[in-house]
Design a protein around this motif. Sequence first.
Motif, PDB file in Angstrom:
ATOM      1  N   GLU A 178       3.760   6.893   6.043  1.00 24.31           N
ATOM      2  CA  GLU A 178       3.267   8.089   4.938  1.00 24.31           C
ATOM      3  C   GLU A 178       2.141   8.642   5.689  1.00 24.31           C
ATOM      4  N   HIS A 179       1.173   7.764   6.392  1.00 27.57           N
ATOM      5  CA  HIS A 179       0.097   8.236   7.088  1.00 27.57           C
ATOM      6  C   HIS A 179       0.500   9.302   8.120  1.00 27.57           C
ATOM      7  N   ALA A 180       1.629   8.958   8.729  1.00 29.15           N
ATOM      8  CA  ALA A 180       2.123   9.885   9.931  1.00 29.15           C
ATOM      9  C   ALA A 180       2.489  11.235   9.428  1.00 29.15           C
ATOM     10  N   ARG A 181       3.308  11.007   8.074  1.00 26.65           N
ATOM     11  CA  ARG A 181       3.793  12.241   7.533  1.00 26.65           C
ATOM     12  C   ARG A 181       2.626  13.211   7.176  1.00 26.65           C
ATOM     13  N   LEU A 182       1.804  12.411   6.249  1.00 27.54           N
ATOM     14  CA  LEU A 182       0.512  13.163   5.867  1.00 27.54           C
ATOM     15  C   LEU A 182      -0.570  13.766   7.146  1.00 27.54           C
ATOM     16  N   ALA A 183      -0.429  13.192   7.950  1.00 32.57           N
ATOM     17  CA  ALA A 183      -1.343  13.468   9.118  1.00 32.57           C
ATOM     18  C   ALA A 183      -0.754  14.857   9.834  1.00 32.57           C
ATOM     19  N   ALA A 184       0.441  14.984   9.691  1.00 37.63           N
ATOM     20  CA  ALA A 184       1.048  16.118  10.302  1.00 37.63           C
ATOM     21  C   ALA A 184       0.889  17.279   9.427  1.00 37.63           C
ATOM     22  N   GLY A 185       0.826  17.109   8.151  1.00 32.22           N
ATOM     23  CA  GLY A 185       0.401  18.458   7.188  1.00 32.22           C
ATOM     24  C   GLY A 185       1.623  19.440   7.386  1.00 32.22           C
ATOM     25  N   ALA A 186       1.291  20.714   7.411  1.00 28.50           N
ATOM     26  CA  ALA A 186       2.232  21.673   7.408  1.00 28.50           C
ATOM     27  C   ALA A 186       2.696  22.163   8.725  1.00 28.50           C
ATOM     28  N   ASP A 187       1.818  21.370   9.687  1.00 26.51           N
ATOM     29  CA  ASP A 187       2.233  21.755  11.059  1.00 26.51           C
ATOM     30  C   ASP A 187       2.587  20.491  11.874  1.00 26.51           C
ATOM     31  N   SER A 188       3.913  19.980  11.358  1.00 24.24           N
ATOM     32  CA  SER A 188       4.264  18.684  11.828  1.00 24.24           C
ATOM     33  C   SER A 188       4.577  18.842  13.512  1.00 24.24           C
ATOM     34  N   THR A 189       4.262  17.718  14.182  1.00 24.54           N
ATOM     35  CA  THR A 189       4.549  17.909  15.818  1.00 24.54           C
ATOM     36  C   THR A 189       5.619  16.831  16.099  1.00 24.54           C
ATOM     37  N   PRO A 190       6.464  17.083  16.966  1.00 25.52           N
ATOM     38  CA  PRO A 190       7.671  16.161  17.275  1.00 25.52           C
ATOM     39  C   PRO A 190       6.848  14.581  17.489  1.00 25.52           C
ATOM     40  N   ALA A 191       5.682  14.609  17.951  1.00 23.82           N
ATOM     41  CA  ALA A 191       5.096  13.204  18.461  1.00 23.82           C
ATOM     42  C   ALA A 191       4.939  12.508  16.813  1.00 23.82           C
ATOM     43  N   LEU A 192       4.510  13.168  15.961  1.00 23.78           N
ATOM     44  CA  LEU A 192       4.279  12.710  14.780  1.00 23.78           C
ATOM     45  C   LEU A 192       5.448  12.420  14.033  1.00 23.78           C
ATOM     46  N   ARG A 193       6.373  13.180  14.049  1.00 30.31           N
ATOM     47  CA  ARG A 193       7.776  13.188  13.362  1.00 30.31           C
ATOM     48  C   ARG A 193       8.440  11.712  14.029  1.00 30.31           C
ATOM     49  N   MET A 248       0.724  -1.230   0.197  1.00 38.83           N
ATOM     50  CA  MET A 248      -0.057  -0.015  -0.159  1.00 38.83           C
ATOM     51  C   MET A 248       0.933   1.296  -0.045  1.00 38.83           C
ATOM     52  N   ASP A 249       0.189   2.426  -0.350  1.00 34.38           N
ATOM     53  CA  ASP A 249       1.092   3.521  -0.712  1.00 34.38           C
ATOM     54  C   ASP A 249       0.569   4.706   0.377  1.00 34.38           C
ATOM     55  N   GLY A 250       0.229   4.413   1.535  1.00 34.27           N
ATOM     56  CA  GLY A 250      -0.002   5.596   2.362  1.00 34.27           C
ATOM     57  C   GLY A 250      -1.260   6.502   1.996  1.00 34.27           C
ATOM     58  N   SER A 251      -2.039   5.690   1.278  1.00 32.36           N
ATOM     59  CA  SER A 251      -3.487   6.269   1.023  1.00 32.36           C
ATOM     60  C   SER A 251      -4.773   5.889   1.238  1.00 32.36           C
ATOM     61  N   LEU A 252      -4.919   4.814   2.509  1.00 33.70           N
ATOM     62  CA  LEU A 252      -5.891   4.201   2.796  1.00 33.70           C
ATOM     63  C   LEU A 252      -7.182   5.126   2.984  1.00 33.70           C
ATOM     64  N   ALA A 253      -6.776   6.274   3.501  1.00 35.37           N
ATOM     65  CA  ALA A 253      -7.845   7.359   3.424  1.00 35.37           C
ATOM     66  C   ALA A 253      -8.538   7.646   2.150  1.00 35.37           C
ATOM     67  N   LYS A 254      -7.875   7.222   1.085  1.00 32.73           N
ATOM     68  CA  LYS A 254      -8.686   7.485  -0.268  1.00 32.73           C
ATOM     69  C   LYS A 254      -9.445   6.211  -0.690  1.00 32.73           C
ATOM     70  N   GLY A 255      -9.148   5.243   0.305  1.00 30.14           N
ATOM     71  CA  GLY A 255     -10.038   4.089  -0.059  1.00 30.14           C
ATOM     72  C   GLY A 255      -9.315   2.889  -0.637  1.00 30.14           C
ATOM     73  N   HIS A 256      -7.976   3.007  -0.578  1.00 28.21           N
ATOM     74  CA  HIS A 256      -7.016   1.757  -1.057  1.00 28.21           C
ATOM     75  C   HIS A 256      -6.782   0.714  -0.123  1.00 28.21           C
ATOM     76  N   GLY A 257      -6.855  -0.294  -0.944  1.00 25.45           N
ATOM     77  CA  GLY A 257      -6.401  -1.486   0.101  1.00 25.45           C
ATOM     78  C   GLY A 257      -7.779  -2.167   0.580  1.00 25.45           C
ATOM     79  N   LYS A 258      -8.403  -3.138  -0.174  1.00 24.23           N
ATOM     80  CA  LYS A 258      -9.451  -3.727   0.340  1.00 24.23           C
ATOM     81  C   LYS A 258      -9.303  -4.540   1.487  1.00 24.23           C
ATOM     82  N   SER A 259      -8.199  -5.368   1.671  1.00 27.78           N
ATOM     83  CA  SER A 259      -8.152  -6.014   2.785  1.00 27.78           C
ATOM     84  C   SER A 259      -8.637  -5.313   4.067  1.00 27.78           C
ATOM     85  N   ARG A 260      -8.494  -3.906   4.391  1.00 25.66           N
ATOM     86  CA  ARG A 260      -8.845  -3.207   5.201  1.00 25.66           C
ATOM     87  C   ARG A 260      -9.949  -2.252   5.381  1.00 25.66           C
ATOM     88  N   GLY A 261     -10.443  -2.235   3.950  1.00 27.70           N
ATOM     89  CA  GLY A 261     -11.496  -1.644   3.527  1.00 27.70           C
ATOM     90  C   GLY A 261     -11.454   0.019   3.399  1.00 27.70           C
TER      91      GLY A 261
END
Length: 558
Positions: free
Chosen positions: A115-130, A1-14
Amino acid sequence: MDGSLAKGHGKSRGGIPIGPSPGTASFFEYPLQSRRSYNAAVSHPNAETAYLFRHALLRDAAYQLQIPGARARLHGLALELIEAVTGGPPPPVSDYWGREIRPHATDSFAAELAEHARLAAGADSTPALRDMEMTYRWRAARHAEANYRFAEAAECFLRATVIAPDSDARHSATLAAAEMQLQLERATHALSLVNTAMADCRATGNRKGEARCLLVRASVARLQDRHGDAKADTTAALAIMREVGNPGDVGRAAASLAIALLDLFEMERAEQLWRETLVMCTESGDMQSAGRITGNLGFLLSKTGRQAQAEEMFRKAQEAAESLGDLHSRAVWIQHRGDLCMAMGRLEEAGALTAEALDLLSRTGDRRNWGHCIGNLGIQRSLTGDCEGALVLLEKALAVSRELADDGGAGLWLGNMSDTLEKLGRTSEAQERLRQAADHSARAGDIRRVAIWRANEAELALKSGAAAEATRQFEGPIEIMARLGDTRMEGYFRCARAVACVAIGDMQTARAEWARGRELARGGAPSHLAAQAAEMNAALVTAGWPALGPGESFPSGP
C-alpha cells in the motif's frame, strides 16, 4: 497495519516526528529528503517527542492538509524505513505460478508495504514502484495463505491482478484468488474466478495455465459433489500437461485425476495412478506432492480393507508434512490415523490422535476437518457408552456440515446419530435419522456410505422382528461393498445377514454367509467381530441350535 504508517499508525515502529511540539502551526519541521535526515532527527527520542500525534483526529488532519506530492513522499519514506529495519527489500517474484517463496523479514508487513508503494507512486506511477507493489502484494498473499488467512490472501491476489506486469502473472493471480475462495468453501466465487482465468489463458494461448485452471475447476466440482465433472476436467488437464508440462506437472495432474476416480469408486485405476505418480513426484523432487499422494493412498487402502498398509501410509504422510512444516496436512493425516484406529476398535489411541488433530486444525481455519474431528469425538463417546454426550458433539458436527453445504458430512453424522439413538432405545428417531443420512450421502454421490446406512436399516428391521425383510435389505449393501473392493465391510454385512437367515430358519444360507463373512472380515475391529459372534450365538440358541464351534465355525446341525 493498513499502509498508513506515514500518518503515525503502528506504535511498534513509531510515528514519524513531524513537528517541534504537539499543536504547533507548522506540522513539518524536518525535511523529508533522506533516511539520514530522519535518523538524525530521531536518534535521541524521549517520551515527549517519540509519538508526536497523541490523537487520531490530529494525525489525520495533518495528513489531509498535505498536498498529494507531499503525501506520496511520506509513503515513499515509510516504505524505505520499514525496509531498512527489516533488512532491505525482498527479491522480486521470479515465478508467479510457484507456490513456494523463500521467507523474508518484510513478509509480516508486506500488505502495508504494498500500500505504501501504491500511494508513493501517486498519479505518476513508475514501473519500479509498480513492480515493488506487485512483489509485496504477492508476498502478502502467500504469507496470509501460509497462516490460513484465506480471505486476506484472496483480497491480496485480486489486487495483484490489477497491477500484474504481464498476462502470465494476471492468470496466476486470478487462479490463486480462486484457490483461496475454494479454501473458504465459497464454490460460486471460486468458479467465477476460475472461468475468468480460463478464458484469459485460452485467449493468450497459455496451455499450461489452462490445464491449471481445469485442475482448480475440478476441485470446485468436487466441493459441489459433481464428481463426473471433476473427472472430465482432470482428464483434460492431464492430457494437456502430458503435451506441454514437465514431469512434476504431469504427476500432479495424474494425482488429481486419481482423487476424482476415488470419488467415483474406481478404486483399481485410482490406486494405479497414485502409485505411478508417487514415483514421478519423488523423482522430480516434489516432496510436498509425494507426501500428499502417500496419504491419499492410505485413504484408498483403508477404504479397501487394507488397514495395516493404510496406517503405515498415513504415518509416512504425517512425517513428510512435519518435515516440510505443513501444519494443515500434518493435522489431516493425524485425523485419518484417528479415524482408522477408531474403525479398528483402538478407541484410546483414536481419541488421543483426534484430540491432537483438533488442536492443530483449530489453528488453520479448516472448518470442514475441524467439524469432522468433533464428530469423531462424538462417535468415540458413543462407543464408550456416553450416548448423551455423543449426541451433543454429533449435533455440533452436523451444524458445521450444514453450514458448509456438505452433504457427505451431514450424512455421516446423521448416520452415527441414528446408531446412538438406537442405543438409547429411541428407535423411531433412529430410523428417521438413517433415512436422512442415506438421502444426504446419495446427494453427495457416496454410495459406500449409502450402503452402510441401508445395512443399518436392515439391522433395525432384524431387531424389530422383520427378519425376512432384513435378509433382503442386506443384499444391496453386500453387492456394493463387493463392487468397491471393501472386503472388511462386505464381511461384516454377510455375517449380519447370516444372523437374519438363522432367524427365518434358512440355515444353509446362514452357514455359507457366515463362513464367507468371517473370512472377509478377518483383521477387522475385534470388538465388532466379538459382538457379531455374540449375536449369532443368541440367534442359534433361539433357533434350538448349538452355539458356534471352535474357530467360530457354524454348527453342523441342531
